[in-house]
Design a protein around this motif. Structure first.
Motif, short mmCIF file in Angstrom:
data_model
loop_
_atom_site.label_atom_id
_atom_site.label_comp_id
_atom_site.label_asym_id
_atom_site.label_seq_id
_atom_site.Cartn_x
_atom_site.Cartn_y
_atom_site.Cartn_z
N MET A 1 0.89 -1.24 0.09
CA MET A 1 -0.01 -0.02 -0.08
C MET A 1 1.02 1.14 -0.18
N SER A 2 0.41 2.21 -0.74
CA SER A 2 1.38 3.38 -0.92
C SER A 2 1.25 4.17 0.16
N LEU A 3 2.05 5.23 0.59
CA LEU A 3 2.04 6.10 1.74
C LEU A 3 0.88 6.93 1.68
N ALA A 4 0.61 7.51 0.32
CA ALA A 4 -0.49 8.34 0.11
C ALA A 4 -1.79 7.81 0.09
N LEU A 5 -2.32 6.38 0.08
CA LEU A 5 -3.29 5.67 0.38
C LEU A 5 -3.51 5.53 1.84
N ALA A 6 -2.46 4.95 2.33
CA ALA A 6 -2.59 4.74 3.80
C ALA A 6 -2.80 6.10 4.72
N VAL A 7 -2.45 7.29 4.37
CA VAL A 7 -2.68 8.56 4.97
C VAL A 7 -4.24 8.97 4.58
N ARG A 8 -4.74 8.45 3.40
CA ARG A 8 -6.09 9.03 2.91
C ARG A 8 -6.93 7.98 3.83
N LYS A 9 -6.60 6.77 3.86
CA LYS A 9 -7.46 5.85 4.58
C LYS A 9 -7.55 6.26 6.22
N ARG A 10 -6.44 6.49 6.79
CA ARG A 10 -6.37 6.63 8.19
C ARG A 10 -7.08 8.09 8.28
N GLY A 11 -6.89 9.05 7.38
CA GLY A 11 -7.52 10.52 7.43
C GLY A 11 -8.97 10.45 7.60
N ARG A 12 -9.40 9.47 6.73
CA ARG A 12 -10.90 9.44 6.50
C ARG A 12 -11.37 8.71 7.78
N LEU A 13 -10.75 7.68 8.42
CA LEU A 13 -10.99 7.09 9.62
C LEU A 13 -11.10 8.27 10.81
N VAL A 14 -10.11 8.84 10.93
CA VAL A 14 -10.19 9.87 11.89
C VAL A 14 -11.09 11.14 11.61
N GLY A 15 -11.07 11.36 10.42
CA GLY A 15 -11.63 12.69 9.93
C GLY A 15 -13.45 12.34 10.00
N GLY A 16 -13.71 11.01 9.84
CA GLY A 16 -15.01 10.59 10.24
C GLY A 16 -15.72 10.66 11.66
N GLY A 17 -14.66 10.34 12.53
CA GLY A 17 -15.00 10.54 13.66
C GLY A 17 -15.03 12.17 14.25
N ALA A 18 -14.33 12.82 13.85
CA ALA A 18 -14.03 14.25 14.07
C ALA A 18 -15.43 14.88 13.53
#
Length: 115
Positions: A1-18
């Motif tokens: 998994m590329s770094l950009a994809l990993a950051v996007r997935k984790r950002g979506r996870l935390v951002g959804g909670g936010a």
């Protein structure tokens, strides 16, 4: 998994909670003002503290998952306990809860100044 994809997935996870925390904050402040008779600024301060509680809980839970996750999984396997708990799912849950708390902590001061 590329770094950009990993950051996007984790950002979506935390951002959804936010986002959920940010949307819940005005509801909590309004409920405290209308239902419990709080002054708006005190209600916003309480909402900030509530968000801080969840953020801290998630930080502690995430660290605990990282520190002892493998040991817990090994103990479950050794004891033949089928709870379904995994380190990965625990970290994901704590990231979401932390995002919720962070969202509340960001929006609460804004609600306190507007109300």
């Amino acid at each position: 998994m590329s770094l950009a994809l990993a950051v996007r997935k984790r950002g979506r996870l935390v951002g959804g909670g936010a986002v959920v925390g940010a949307l819940a904050t005005p509801l909590l402040v309004g409920g405290l003002v209308a239902g419990a008779g709080y002054v708006p600024l005190a209600a916003a301060e309480l909402a900030f503290a509530f968000g801080g509680f969840w953020f801290g809980f998630a930080l502690l839970g995430w660290a605990g998952s990282v520190a002892s996750g493998e040991a817990i999984e090994a103990a479950q396997e050794h004891l033949d306990v089928g709870s379904g708990w995994t380190e990965r799912r625990s970290r994901r849950a704590m990231a979401r809860v932390g995002g919720f708390g962070a969202g509340m902590m960001v929006v609460a001061p804004v609600v306190g100044t507007v109300v």
